[in-house]
Design a protein around this motif. Structure first.
Motif, PDB file in Angstrom:
ATOM      1  N   UNK A  29      61.553   8.216  29.635  1.00  0.00           N
ATOM      2  CA  UNK A  29      63.614   8.223  29.706  1.00  0.00           C
ATOM      3  C   UNK A  29      63.117   9.361  28.395  1.00  0.00           C
ATOM      4  N   UNK A  30      62.553   9.017  26.990  1.00  0.00           N
ATOM      5  CA  UNK A  30      63.042   9.750  26.049  1.00  0.00           C
ATOM      6  C   UNK A  30      62.130  10.921  26.354  1.00  0.00           C
ATOM      7  N   UNK A  31      61.328  11.106  26.715  1.00  0.00           N
ATOM      8  CA  UNK A  31      60.535  12.430  27.413  1.00  0.00           C
ATOM      9  C   UNK A  31      62.050  13.112  28.258  1.00  0.00           C
ATOM     10  N   UNK A  32      62.249  12.961  29.159  1.00  0.00           N
ATOM     11  CA  UNK A  32      63.996  12.943  29.782  1.00  0.00           C
ATOM     12  C   UNK A  32      64.536  13.667  29.004  1.00  0.00           C
ATOM     13  N   UNK A  33      64.820  13.046  27.954  1.00  0.00           N
ATOM     14  CA  UNK A  33      66.170  13.420  26.984  1.00  0.00           C
ATOM     15  C   UNK A  33      65.528  14.722  26.820  1.00  0.00           C
ATOM     16  N   UNK A  34      64.507  14.546  25.721  1.00  0.00           N
ATOM     17  CA  UNK A  34      64.070  15.598  25.037  1.00  0.00           C
ATOM     18  C   UNK A  34      64.437  16.889  25.501  1.00  0.00           C
ATOM     19  N   UNK A  35      63.585  16.456  27.230  1.00  0.00           N
ATOM     20  CA  UNK A  35      63.762  17.970  27.906  1.00  0.00           C
ATOM     21  C   UNK A  35      65.194  18.324  28.472  1.00  0.00           C
ATOM     22  N   UNK A  36      66.448  17.482  28.341  1.00  0.00           N
ATOM     23  CA  UNK A  36      67.234  18.369  28.708  1.00  0.00           C
ATOM     24  C   UNK A  36      68.559  18.920  27.132  1.00  0.00           C
ATOM     25  N   UNK A  37      67.291  18.898  26.659  1.00  0.00           N
ATOM     26  CA  UNK A  37      67.800  19.332  24.765  1.00  0.00           C
ATOM     27  C   UNK A  37      67.024  20.594  25.285  1.00  0.00           C
ATOM     28  N   UNK A  38      65.752  20.570  25.644  1.00  0.00           N
ATOM     29  CA  UNK A  38      64.673  21.583  25.416  1.00  0.00           C
ATOM     30  C   UNK A  38      64.122  22.798  26.884  1.00  0.00           C
ATOM     31  N   UNK A  39      64.706  23.791  26.043  1.00  0.00           N
ATOM     32  CA  UNK A  39      63.500  24.651  27.499  1.00  0.00           C
ATOM     33  C   UNK A  39      62.916  25.317  27.399  1.00  0.00           C
ATOM     34  N   UNK A  40      61.832  25.175  25.984  1.00  0.00           N
ATOM     35  CA  UNK A  40      60.562  25.621  26.008  1.00  0.00           C
ATOM     36  C   UNK A  40      59.542  23.712  27.321  1.00  0.00           C
ATOM     37  N   UNK A  41      60.257  22.418  26.564  1.00  0.00           N
ATOM     38  CA  UNK A  41      59.708  21.138  26.414  1.00  0.00           C
ATOM     39  C   UNK A  41      59.575  21.284  28.459  1.00  0.00           C
TER      40      UNK A  41
END
Lengths: 91, 201
Positions: A29-41
């Protein structure tokens, strides 16, 4: 970002690890949230998954022989073995 | 219906097999694939021979759903996986330098990707890539550019399909190190593919 959410460095590590084992749901979930906010990741994760799929297909689609042909001696030895038949018996 | 589907009806029997033609047409391909995986001429030759004999023996099971080349490659692939599973265990030792995945300046103090190292989009069109011989050569050469031991662990996982546990046992590496190795390998491969294929305009 919030402490619960991994930074880019950690997210990239987790993307790789996620291809080898199922991450705990909270981490996913944490990775998904990060990726929602970060195009690079987000791209990084997709590209890693895609690469993994390509590696899977490499034996099927890769044409390996062009640059490294089989040495003639090997070819002859294998041809000899094939003359003996599928079970190695003389024909 | 035939009592034995492998020898009766329309299924091919192993007398229909053409092992000499396989060797002639696909020998180079099979051998080079074996070399890519085991990096030893004698072992590669033995594996190709075993694969061709096994294919001949099992020709009755060949349904023609894939091409002969694909079918033979799959048989060889299985022989290679058996071989690497049985290969004697070894201790892989990695230097700290080898395990550093990131470039200087790639992340800022808070671990965020910096502007100069932003990750661009890839045009991911699997159907187009499948039939582009050039692409597969780039992929192979990028895998080949990884440091040898890191590349070996990567291939065991991504080409041979061994599990993490099997690889750690086989190469006597700690799981923590394994994650770092794979991260390092994938990052390196991603960069190489971006440089040589996906990032080209």
């Amino acid at each position: 970002m919030n402490k619960m959410i991994p930074n880019c460095r950690q997210t990239q590590e987790l993307h790789s690890r996620g291809l080898d084992e199922k991450l705990p749901w909270l981490q996913r979930l944490a990775v998904r949230i990060h990726c929602l906010l970060c195009t690079c990741c987000s791209r990084y994760g997709k590209q890693l998954k895609f690469m993994s799929r390509l590696c899977d297909q490499l034996p099927e689609y890769g044409d390996f022989g062009k640059k490294n042909p089989m040495p003639e001696e090997s070819r002859q030895r294998i041809a000899q073995a094939l003359k003996r038949g599928p079970g190695g018996e003389a024909e | 219906m035939s009592a034995n589907p492998e020898s009766g009806g329309d299924s091919p029997s192993n007398s229909d097999a053409k092992p000499e033609a396989w060797l002639r047409d696909f020998g180079d391909h099979l051998y080079a694939y074996a070399m890519f995986r085991v990096r030893d001429r004698q072992i590669a030759e033995d594996l190709v021979q075993e694969a061709l004999l096994a294919a001949w023996k099992g020709y009755g099971k060949f349904q023609g759903r894939s091409s002969e080349k694909t079918w033979l490659t799959t048989i060889l692939h299985n022989k290679i996986v058996d071989f690497v599973r049985k290969a004697s265990r070894e201790n892989l030792v990695f230097t700290e330098d080898e395990l550093v995945a990131e470039k200087p300046g790639e992340f800022d103090d808070e671990g965020r990707v910096t502007v100069d190292h932003r990750i661009g989009a890839w045009a991911m069109r699997p159907d187009q890539l499948a039939h582009s011989g050039e692409f597969w050569e780039v992929l192979m050469s990028c895998i080949g550019k990884l440091p040898p031991d890191i590349g070996e662990v990567f291939k065991l996982r991504e080409i041979d399909g061994l599990s993490t546990e099997e690889i750690c046992k086989q190469k006597r590496i700690q799981k923590n190190n394994y994650w770092v190795i794979m991260h390092r390998a994938r990052k390196g491969l991603r960069e190489c593919l971006t440089r040589n294929w996906f990032g080209k305009t």
